[in-house]
Design an enzyme around this catalytic site. Structure first.
Site, PDB file in Angstrom:
ATOM      1  N   LEU A 129       0.856  -1.184   0.000  1.00 41.36           N
ATOM      2  CA  LEU A 129       0.000   0.000   0.000  1.00 41.36           C
ATOM      3  C   LEU A 129       0.893   1.236   0.000  1.00 41.36           C
ATOM      4  O   LEU A 129       1.538   1.553   1.006  1.00 41.36           O
ATOM      5  CB  LEU A 129      -0.924   0.000   1.220  1.00 41.36           C
ATOM      6  CG  LEU A 129      -1.816  -1.226   1.423  1.00 41.36           C
ATOM      7  CD1 LEU A 129      -2.779  -0.993   2.585  1.00 41.36           C
ATOM      8  CD2 LEU A 129      -2.571  -1.584   0.158  1.00 41.36           C
ATOM      9  N   ASP A 130       0.944   1.917  -1.149  1.00 43.94           N
ATOM     10  CA  ASP A 130       1.666   3.191  -1.240  1.00 43.94           C
ATOM     11  C   ASP A 130       0.741   4.277  -0.715  1.00 43.94           C
ATOM     12  O   ASP A 130      -0.311   4.541  -1.315  1.00 43.94           O
ATOM     13  CB  ASP A 130       2.059   3.480  -2.688  1.00 43.94           C
ATOM     14  CG  ASP A 130       3.004   2.432  -3.257  1.00 43.94           C
ATOM     15  OD1 ASP A 130       3.815   1.878  -2.480  1.00 43.94           O
ATOM     16  OD2 ASP A 130       2.940   2.157  -4.473  1.00 43.94           O
ATOM     17  N   VAL A 131       1.112   4.904   0.381  1.00 46.89           N
ATOM     18  CA  VAL A 131       0.197   5.830   1.053  1.00 46.89           C
ATOM     19  C   VAL A 131       0.760   7.250   1.076  1.00 46.89           C
ATOM     20  O   VAL A 131       1.980   7.449   1.130  1.00 46.89           O
ATOM     21  CB  VAL A 131      -0.121   5.366   2.490  1.00 46.89           C
ATOM     22  CG1 VAL A 131      -0.704   3.965   2.479  1.00 46.89           C
ATOM     23  CG2 VAL A 131       1.115   5.396   3.374  1.00 46.89           C
ATOM     24  N   TYR A 142      -2.336   5.121  -3.061  1.00 45.40           N
ATOM     25  CA  TYR A 142      -2.077   5.460  -4.462  1.00 45.40           C
ATOM     26  C   TYR A 142      -1.522   4.236  -5.179  1.00 45.40           C
ATOM     27  O   TYR A 142      -0.981   3.320  -4.545  1.00 45.40           O
ATOM     28  CB  TYR A 142      -1.047   6.586  -4.571  1.00 45.40           C
ATOM     29  CG  TYR A 142      -1.567   7.979  -4.300  1.00 45.40           C
ATOM     30  CD1 TYR A 142      -1.579   8.952  -5.297  1.00 45.40           C
ATOM     31  CD2 TYR A 142      -2.033   8.342  -3.043  1.00 45.40           C
ATOM     32  CE1 TYR A 142      -2.037  10.242  -5.051  1.00 45.40           C
ATOM     33  CE2 TYR A 142      -2.494   9.627  -2.783  1.00 45.40           C
ATOM     34  CZ  TYR A 142      -2.489  10.570  -3.803  1.00 45.40           C
ATOM     35  OH  TYR A 142      -2.952  11.846  -3.545  1.00 45.40           O
TER      36      TYR A 142
END
Length: 259
Positions: A129-131, A142
């Site tokens: 999870l790119d946050v 994202y």
């Protein structure tokens, strides 16, 4: 006894090893195979390799590159980039990879996790999870190298992924990527409190002290970093490095918390 893991993360762009700042300004730092060979000698806990081109270019994983990396790698290897089908995942596992990291595919089709876990085992499926922080507070997930908003709250999405059968979650801070000023403890704590599956964090580590503080606070966790393990000194000279066994034992055992 379960122990925290210290995990170098290698980004592959145009077949070379690169490092970014806030997911931009990619700097070439060498050949991925050479980096793997050095990390072999340093006896790293685990290695994560992400092909940051595959999803953006809407292409399949580079199986030849993966095969070469897996053949060279003497530690558990997690690969991510372009995996969209169970068949692709099975092919990658057949090359010698232990874990597969998925990101955009699980946004488009969350049930993909369940299908893949049924075929290859829950422990082998990792969600990245790119946050990024939102202007008015909170965080958003994202994809596509931080270019595409998903509308997903990382904490709620992590809960959903756990129910679907994900084996591990990687929280990667876009805001802290390459800045080397420490992890975003706020989002780490929120996600850690929400799920019970293994968790790894990435984005911001600039020193072994940052890893030490992370382990002190969270105990059994994966401490991943990119810049820390490919740069050295204030001028960021390219030098593949990793804590010695003695340094690692000190980092872990001095701060170990039984969870």
């Amino acid at each position: 006894m379960l122990r925290p893991r210290i995990i170098p993360c290698l980004l592959v762009h145009e077949k070379g090893l690169v490092k970014s700042v806030n997911f931009k300004n990619h700097k070439y730092v060498g050949d991925p195979i050479n980096a793997v060979r050095i990390f072999n000698e340093k006896e790293v806990d685990e290695l994560m390799v992400i092909d940051i081109d595959a999803t953006v270019e809407n292409r399949e994983p580079d199986y030849k590159m993966i095969e070469n990396l897996a053949a060279e790698c003497r530690m558990p290897l997690c690969y991510g980039g372009g995996v969209k089908t169970v068949e692709q995942a099975q092919r990658i596992f057949s090359l010698g990879v232990e874990k597969i990291a998925v990101s955009s595919a699980i946004i488009e089709d969350p049930d993909f996790i369940t299908r893949m876990a049924e075929k290859v085992g829950t422990q082998s499926v990792v969600a990245v999870l790119d946050v990024k922080k939102k202007l008015l507070g909170g965080y958003e997930v994202y994809t596509h190298n931080g270019k595409k908003k998903t509308g997903k709250n990382p904490v709620e999405f992590a809960k959903e992924l756990e129910k679907l059968g994900i084996g591990e979650i990687v929280i990667n801070s876009i805001d802290n990527d390459g800045v080397m000023k420490g992890y975003d403890m706020g989002i780490i704590e929120k996600v850690r409190d929400a799920v019970s599956i293994p968790m790894t964090v990435l984005g911001g580590a600039g020193s072994l002290e940052d890893i030490k503080q992370l382990i002190k606070k969270f105990g059994i966790i994966g401490a991943s970093a990119g810049s820390l393990f490919v740069f050295k000194g204030v001028y960021k000279a390219v030098l593949i490095n990793y804590p010695s066994r003695e340094e690692k034992d000190t980092l872990i055992m001095d701060n170990y918390i039984s969870m």
